[in-house]
Structure formats: structure tokens, C-alpha cells
Scaffold this motif. Sequence first.
Motif, PDB file in Angstrom:
ATOM      1  N   PHE A 148      28.412  36.809  44.617  1.00  0.00           N
ATOM      2  CA  PHE A 148      28.594  35.948  45.783  1.00  0.00           C
ATOM      3  C   PHE A 148      29.976  35.286  45.783  1.00  0.00           C
ATOM      4  N   PHE A 149      30.477  34.919  44.601  1.00  0.00           N
ATOM      5  CA  PHE A 149      31.833  34.377  44.542  1.00  0.00           C
ATOM      6  C   PHE A 149      32.841  35.418  45.034  1.00  0.00           C
ATOM      7  N   GLN A 150      32.700  36.641  44.555  1.00  0.00           N
ATOM      8  CA  GLN A 150      33.624  37.701  44.955  1.00  0.00           C
ATOM      9  C   GLN A 150      33.538  37.988  46.451  1.00  0.00           C
ATOM     10  N   GLU A 151      32.327  38.065  46.978  1.00  0.00           N
ATOM     11  CA  GLU A 151      32.140  38.365  48.400  1.00  0.00           C
ATOM     12  C   GLU A 151      32.712  37.280  49.300  1.00  0.00           C
ATOM     13  N   ASN A 152      32.882  36.072  48.754  1.00  0.00           N
ATOM     14  CA  ASN A 152      33.399  34.966  49.560  1.00  0.00           C
ATOM     15  C   ASN A 152      34.852  34.631  49.240  1.00  0.00           C
ATOM     16  N   GLY A 153      35.560  35.589  48.651  1.00  0.00           N
ATOM     17  CA  GLY A 153      37.004  35.457  48.514  1.00  0.00           C
ATOM     18  C   GLY A 153      37.524  34.987  47.186  1.00  0.00           C
TER      19      GLY A 153
END
Length: 505
Positions: free
Chosen positions: A276-281
Motif C-alpha cells: 500500500f505504501f508503494q501503490e501510494n507513491g
Amino acid sequence: MLRGSSLRRIVNSGRILSTRSYSTQPVVGENGEQEPKFLQQVGLYFDKAANTTLHEPGLLQYIKEVDSLYEFLIPHETINADGKRVVKTIRAYRAQHSHHRLPTKGGIRYAPDVNRNEVMALATLMTFKCACVDVPFGGGKGGIAINPSEHNVTEIERITRRFASELIQRGIIGPAVDVPAPDYGTGMREMSWISDTYRAFRPNDINAMGIVTGKPVSQNGIRGRNEATGLGVFYSVRELVEDDEIMRSVGLTTGIKGKKVIVQGLGNVGYFAAKFFQENGAKVVGLGERFGAVYNPDGLDVDDVNTYHKVKHSLVGYPRAHTLLQNSADILEQDCDILIPAALEGVINLTNAHRIKAKVIGEGANGPTTPAAAEILEKNGAYIVPDLFCNAGGVTVSYFEWLKNLGHVQFGRLTRQAEEKGKRNMIDKLQTLTGRELSSAEYDVLTRGAAEKDFVYSGLEGTMKESYKVIRQISKDRQVNFRTAAYVSAIDKISLCYQEFGIWP
């Protein structure tokens, strides 16, 4: 089935009589300082928060103590290395910390070092965690002292069903009494076995599927539960890094985008948090698990690393890492903005706290930071998003699953078609008025009704947002750190429950 296991309820008017520990030795710092064990740590955090309140000391002591601990032995027949049949005894536990709300709620962990102090500490933490995020459960926790890797699936199923049957026959667990969930070493499979065992013992219980949460969707689980704890970690940390005042104080810009993130732990919580961190930039620069870690300042592909780990059962030899670390704990000390310890308790302690570089620590695991280590981190300007708030996503969505099981209806089933019809009517009218025709893809997106996962994600996000606001305000008003503020929030709510319902004079 072998008989004769002994069950002991170690209570005296609801209070623990014995707290003899089976846990490992406490951590010793580089200068010889000895750190408290996990149960003592939870007690220290509670005392610090309680001292900032005006509640009666007797009530605070009552809230603090563990109400019940159930400890028993499971006889397990197996074949040893010589091919001989032997019977081993396996120690098992179920702790219920508080009955101010029912049912009590908490996971079951399988690990060789599970002990009574550990499950008591985790049950205590669960009570405060539920209260902190306004989930109406008391805290519970269970465990079996086994190493799952040393047993085949048939043996694990037999042990799990025996554990469940001992608890069910004595009324210790039930949909309105105590509702287990997965934890370290367990998952949907074990929850299915417990659910099936309960239905065998209670075939006429219409709410039988509410006996556990974390079940597969096919077994009346809920969509979104699998990633809930990791998603809750993301939401809680996001709230802090969007706080302009805090980010200015640590020299970072606001928002998730561009932040360097390290996650220790590639289990369910760690993987989904990283994803989720990666998917949100964010840029995930480090990932660790118990057999090693990988670090790359240019960023890692979370799914690629996770796929390699699933195939190799280790991160050793991962080809796209800038640095390979044999010791998983070393990943905690690498350069990053946000650190997510999502493995086990006590990984940040006196031996390594002064080398931690992150300015934001989100506690994905229970108790990953010892009290002494937390003091060092905060003295160095870091902010800790505490476990009883940060990893509460799992129990929050477990609450939604429990409600679904008691309500006997899938979220969104009664509303989705009506919602879509209303949206279609509105979009059709707007297209007529504006003369602009939407593409099929645009039309589908704008008219889609909320499904079960949408409700779960929305409910979880709202829960974390509101809880953060309360914690932040208490922290400001009382000039305390976030952990103390979270405990104060929980203590106030539990105290109010006892007083308003006449449980406490």
C-alpha cells in the motif's frame, strides 16, 4: 482421541494468581541495562498513561489486570526419528483480559516460545487496542507452543481441533463469549478448522460462523480482511505524515509520496503494508524477513521481492538488491524516512535504538519497540505510531466480519443495485443536459455501486482517521507522546463503560 488433558483456570475473583514466566531472557543493552519483558512493558505504558488521568486508583488497577488465563496440555501422538510412536505434551493458552465488553477478541499464535506472560500481555494490549479504535470487544489472546514448520498439515489440524474442542467444551470461546482470529503462525486455514469444530459441538447455534474471524470468504469471511492489518498500518502512518506541524518538526515534507520506507517482516502485515505504501507513491527501499533482508536506495518492487521469497523461502540471493543483509535486524538501521517493524515484539531495543535513522516508526507488530528504545528514538526526534493504534486494522475488520456473521448478510447486498440505479439516472440526465457522451469505461466507473470490500476499506479508513484525531488532540492537550495518548484514550473509554453501566461503584 487421547484423553486426560488438564485444564486450569488460574483466577481468584477474576484476578491472576500466578504469573510464572516461561519466556526467554530479557534483552540486555550494550551497557548492561536489562529491559523488562513484554507483559511488564505493557504495564509500564499503562501506568504512564494512567498517571495522567483522574480516575480512581482502584478502578485503574482493575482495568490493568488480566481477568482470566486458561492453561492446559494437549497430548500429541507422533513418530520420532527412529520410527517409534511417542506422545508429546504441548502447552496451550487462552487469556481474557477484560470483560467490560463481550465478546473478548484476539488472535491465536503458534510459536515454540509462546508462554503465559506473552498471551497475557497480548490480551491486555488487545483490550486497549479495541477501546482506542472504538471496537466494542474486550481483549483476548491465545497460543500453542509449537513450531508449525516441524509438523505436517495433518498434525497441525489435529492439534488445532483438539485446542478448539478443549475451549469449546468448557464454554471458553463462542460467538458471544470469546472470538479468536489468526495471529503469528496461523491463518485462514486454522480458523476454518476451529469454525468447523465449533459447528460439530454446537450444530444448532445459528450464529456459529461468528466463532472466529479471519476466515476464507467461502467460509463466511469478509472481503478485505486478509490485507486489513497492513492497510490499517498504512492509513495510520499516512495520517501522521500528512500532519504539517509534525512533518516540519522532523524536517520532512507532508504526504506519503516520495517517502523512503523500510518494512521488517514479509508476512501478511508487512507485505500488505509495503504494497500500500508503494501503490501510494512511497519508495520501498528495504524489506526484511527472519532469514535475511534486502536494501536498495533506488527502491524495490514489493511484489517481485515477495514472489522471490515465496519461491525461495528466503531473501538470500535476491538479484535486484543493492545490499543483501544476512541478519534481518540490520534492515532496521538502514537509511529511510518511515520504518515499519511488522515482525515480532522487542526488535527495536537498547542494542540498536541509537542507530535507527527513521523519523517515523509505525508499529505493525505488537510491542516491537521496548520502552527504553522508545525514549531514545523520541529523544532523537522520531515519532512512533503506537501498536495499539497502528496495527488495529485487523481487529477493526474482524469486527466487521463478526457483524456480517451475526447479521447473516453480505455488506452491500441490499444497497448496491439501488445505488447504481440512482447513479445511472443522474449521469444519464447530466449527459442529456451537457451533450457530452461518456465512454463505456468512464460510465462504468461513475455508476458502480459500493461492494463489500468498498464498505470495509471505507469503514477502516474512517476508523483510523477518527482515532488519530482523538490521539493527536490528547497528545497536544496533555503534552504526552502518541503512545501515552492512545492509552489515555483507551483508559477513558473503558472507565466510562464500567461507571455508566454500574459495574464500578
